[in-house]
Design an enzyme around this catalytic site. Structure first.
Site, PDB file in Angstrom:
ATOM      1  N   VAL A  64       0.816  -1.230   0.000  1.00 63.15           N
ATOM      2  CA  VAL A  64       0.000   0.000   0.000  1.00 63.15           C
ATOM      3  C   VAL A  64       0.845   1.274   0.000  1.00 63.15           C
ATOM      4  O   VAL A  64       0.316   2.365  -0.171  1.00 63.15           O
ATOM      5  CB  VAL A  64      -1.040   0.040   1.163  1.00 63.15           C
ATOM      6  CG1 VAL A  64      -2.054  -1.070   1.045  1.00 63.15           C
ATOM      7  CG2 VAL A  64      -0.365   0.067   2.525  1.00 63.15           C
ATOM      8  N   TYR A 156       2.111   6.291  15.523  1.00 61.02           N
ATOM      9  CA  TYR A 156       0.854   5.525  15.425  1.00 61.02           C
ATOM     10  C   TYR A 156      -0.323   6.398  15.871  1.00 61.02           C
ATOM     11  O   TYR A 156      -1.334   6.489  15.177  1.00 61.02           O
ATOM     12  CB  TYR A 156       0.949   4.255  16.286  1.00 61.02           C
ATOM     13  CG  TYR A 156      -0.202   3.295  16.066  1.00 61.02           C
ATOM     14  CD1 TYR A 156      -0.234   2.461  14.954  1.00 61.02           C
ATOM     15  CD2 TYR A 156      -1.261   3.208  16.977  1.00 61.02           C
ATOM     16  CE1 TYR A 156      -1.281   1.567  14.746  1.00 61.02           C
ATOM     17  CE2 TYR A 156      -2.310   2.317  16.789  1.00 61.02           C
ATOM     18  CZ  TYR A 156      -2.317   1.500  15.670  1.00 61.02           C
ATOM     19  OH  TYR A 156      -3.358   0.618  15.462  1.00 61.02           O
ATOM     20  N   SER A 159      -0.924   9.132  13.324  1.00 63.25           N
ATOM     21  CA  SER A 159      -1.469   8.626  12.046  1.00 63.25           C
ATOM     22  C   SER A 159      -2.929   8.221  12.213  1.00 63.25           C
ATOM     23  O   SER A 159      -3.756   8.473  11.337  1.00 63.25           O
ATOM     24  CB  SER A 159      -0.631   7.448  11.518  1.00 63.25           C
ATOM     25  OG  SER A 159      -0.797   6.290  12.304  1.00 63.25           O
ATOM     26  N   ILE A 189      -7.466  -5.682  20.281  1.00 62.39           N
ATOM     27  CA  ILE A 189      -8.091  -6.851  19.657  1.00 62.39           C
ATOM     28  C   ILE A 189      -7.020  -7.931  19.497  1.00 62.39           C
ATOM     29  O   ILE A 189      -5.886  -7.627  19.090  1.00 62.39           O
ATOM     30  CB  ILE A 189      -8.654  -6.486  18.253  1.00 62.39           C
ATOM     31  CG1 ILE A 189      -9.523  -5.214  18.294  1.00 62.39           C
ATOM     32  CG2 ILE A 189      -9.402  -7.669  17.641  1.00 62.39           C
ATOM     33  CD1 ILE A 189     -10.802  -5.297  19.076  1.00 62.39           C
TER      34      ILE A 189
HETATM   35  N1  LIG Z   1      -5.038  -5.421  16.824  1.00 65.59           N
HETATM   36  C1  LIG Z   1      -5.394  -4.350  17.484  1.00 65.59           C
HETATM   37  O1  LIG Z   1      -5.490  -4.352  18.719  1.00 65.59           O
HETATM   38  C2  LIG Z   1      -5.731  -3.089  16.736  1.00 65.59           C
HETATM   39  C3  LIG Z   1      -6.362  -2.053  17.455  1.00 65.59           C
HETATM   40  C4  LIG Z   1      -6.729  -0.891  16.790  1.00 65.59           C
HETATM   41  C5  LIG Z   1      -6.495  -0.772  15.436  1.00 65.59           C
HETATM   42  N2  LIG Z   1      -5.877  -1.773  14.770  1.00 65.59           N
HETATM   43  C6  LIG Z   1      -5.685  -1.569  13.329  1.00 65.59           C
HETATM   44  O2  LIG Z   1      -6.366  -2.588  12.627  1.00 65.59           O
HETATM   45  C7  LIG Z   1      -5.695  -2.862  11.396  1.00 65.59           C
HETATM   46  C8  LIG Z   1      -5.399  -4.351  11.291  1.00 65.59           C
HETATM   47  O3  LIG Z   1      -4.621  -4.741  12.399  1.00 65.59           O
HETATM   48  P1  LIG Z   1      -4.373  -6.265  12.799  1.00 65.59           P
HETATM   49  O4  LIG Z   1      -4.219  -6.268  14.271  1.00 65.59           O
HETATM   50  O5  LIG Z   1      -5.371  -7.132  12.168  1.00 65.59           O
HETATM   51  O6  LIG Z   1      -2.916  -6.464  12.150  1.00 65.59           O
HETATM   52  P2  LIG Z   1      -2.163  -7.716  11.471  1.00 65.59           P
HETATM   53  O7  LIG Z   1      -0.718  -7.429  11.630  1.00 65.59           O
HETATM   54  O8  LIG Z   1      -2.700  -9.015  11.974  1.00 65.59           O
HETATM   55  O9  LIG Z   1      -2.583  -7.568   9.942  1.00 65.59           O
HETATM   56  C9  LIG Z   1      -2.148  -6.474   9.179  1.00 65.59           C
HETATM   57  C10 LIG Z   1      -2.063  -6.901   7.721  1.00 65.59           C
HETATM   58  O10 LIG Z   1      -1.618  -5.754   6.962  1.00 65.59           O
HETATM   59  C11 LIG Z   1      -0.671  -6.201   6.026  1.00 65.59           C
HETATM   60  N3  LIG Z   1       0.235  -5.123   5.654  1.00 65.59           N
HETATM   61  C12 LIG Z   1       1.206  -4.538   6.400  1.00 65.59           C
HETATM   62  N4  LIG Z   1       1.878  -3.644   5.668  1.00 65.59           N
HETATM   63  C13 LIG Z   1       1.330  -3.649   4.432  1.00 65.59           C
HETATM   64  C14 LIG Z   1       1.612  -2.957   3.229  1.00 65.59           C
HETATM   65  N5  LIG Z   1       2.612  -2.070   3.147  1.00 65.59           N
HETATM   66  N6  LIG Z   1       0.849  -3.215   2.141  1.00 65.59           N
HETATM   67  C15 LIG Z   1      -0.158  -4.128   2.205  1.00 65.59           C
HETATM   68  N7  LIG Z   1      -0.458  -4.818   3.311  1.00 65.59           N
HETATM   69  C16 LIG Z   1       0.288  -4.589   4.418  1.00 65.59           C
HETATM   70  C17 LIG Z   1       0.074  -7.330   6.720  1.00 65.59           C
HETATM   71  O11 LIG Z   1       0.728  -8.187   5.770  1.00 65.59           O
HETATM   72  C18 LIG Z   1      -1.042  -8.035   7.471  1.00 65.59           C
HETATM   73  O12 LIG Z   1      -1.630  -9.057   6.703  1.00 65.59           O
HETATM   74  C19 LIG Z   1      -4.455  -1.975  11.399  1.00 65.59           C
HETATM   75  O13 LIG Z   1      -4.752  -0.779  10.678  1.00 65.59           O
HETATM   76  C20 LIG Z   1      -4.249  -1.663  12.873  1.00 65.59           C
HETATM   77  O14 LIG Z   1      -3.579  -0.448  13.071  1.00 65.59           O
HETATM   78  C21 LIG Z   1      -5.469  -2.925  15.383  1.00 65.59           C
END
Ligand SMILES: NC(=O)c1ccc[n+]([C@@H]2O[C@H](COP(=O)([O-])OP(=O)(O)OC[C@H]3O[C@@H](n4cnc5c(N)ncnc54)[C@H](O)[C@@H]3O)[C@@H](O)[C@H]2O)c1
Length: 246
Positions: A64, A156, A159, A189
């Protein structure tokens, strides 16, 4: 009939965690899901799982941070399916609570490019198509780090506040053209991103006294991406067990 029957949905970062849970749930609800991720094998596995469940999906390898990849993701989807109904901007990375003085320019840029700039670029690629059709649905995955401090480090937190602000901008400007744009602000999560961290993290600051699950966020994403949420506009919906109310 599913809540997303015959919709074409692009989900970024859909090879893992919440994106994967959303991809599986969206397919279950009748959508054809473009599983877009840097992790090619992971994306292909998710599509295999979707197909094994009787759904439809397409894996596309996308970084991305590369505009040419984003352009290809959108043009491939339109070439294959003629339309894009839903985009879930989910791909994101964490900064492990790195405070400002410890954040390098490179770390700041990488977090901003993935967590925020990509959402701006993807939105600008799909909005003309959605406006032309007079309909479309964008859901941005922010975080409660976009609402309060201390749920992330400098880059973070900044952003994700940016994702919240940008979502409001899009909704204010483009909702009159038929495009619905909202954001989800997940609390902590259980996903591969947080797995290690959660081994030592207490839950007592969360009124529900537990962490969330990826499928719970996926349910909310279905609601926001579906016609059930027609009057939602520029909303930033926390799903955090009550963390941000106390
Ligand atoms: N897990 C949490 O507690 C939490 C809380 C709040 C927000 N979030 C947000 O939720 C979203 C998903 O988080 P998650 O916990 O499922 O993370 P995760 O690490 O399990 O999954 C993230 C995915 O994004 C992909 N990714 C990373 N960089 C990329 C790039 N440059 N291009 C394309 N794909 C890319 C990774 O390969 C991975 O499959 C994120 O935006 C994260 O900031 C997560």
């Amino acid at each position: 009939m599913g809540k997303l029957q015959d919709k074409i949905a692009i989900i970024t970062g859909a090879a893992s965690g919440m994106g994967k849970a959303e991809a599986l749930k969206f397919a279950e609800e009748g959508a054809t899901v473009v599983v877009a991720d840097l992790n090619k094998e992971g994306a292909e596995e998710v599509v295999q799982q979707i197909e094994a469940n009787g759904g439809k999906g397409l894996a596309i390898q996308v970084d991305v941070t590369k505009k040419s990849d984003l352009e290809e993701m959108v043009s491939k989807t339109i070439a294959e399916y003629k339309q894009i109904d839903i985009v879930i901007n989910n791909a994101g990375i964490f900064d492990k609570y790195t405070a400002s003085l410890d954040t390098t320019d490179e770390q700041w840029d990488l977090i901003f490019n993935i967590n925020l700039k990509a959402i701006f670029q993807i939105s600008n690629l799909v909005l003309p198509h959605m406006i032309e059709r007079g309909k479309g649905n964008i859901v941005n995955i922010a975080s409660i780090a976009g609402l309060v401090a201390q749920m992330g480090g400098a880059a973070y937190t900044a952003s994700k506040h940016g994702v919240v602000g940008y979502t409001k901008h899009l909704a204010a400007v483009y909702s009159s053209k038929g495009v619905k744009i909202n954001a989800i602000a997940p609390g902590t999560i259980r996903t591969p991103l947080t797995e290690e961290m959660l081994k030592t993290r207490p839950t007592n600051k969360i009124p529900l006294d537990r962490f969330g699950n990826d499928y719970e966020v996926a349910e909310l994403a279905v609601f926001l991406a579906s016609d059930d949420s027609q009057f939602m506009n520029g909303a930033v919906v926390p799903i955090d067990g009550g963390y941000t109310i106390v």
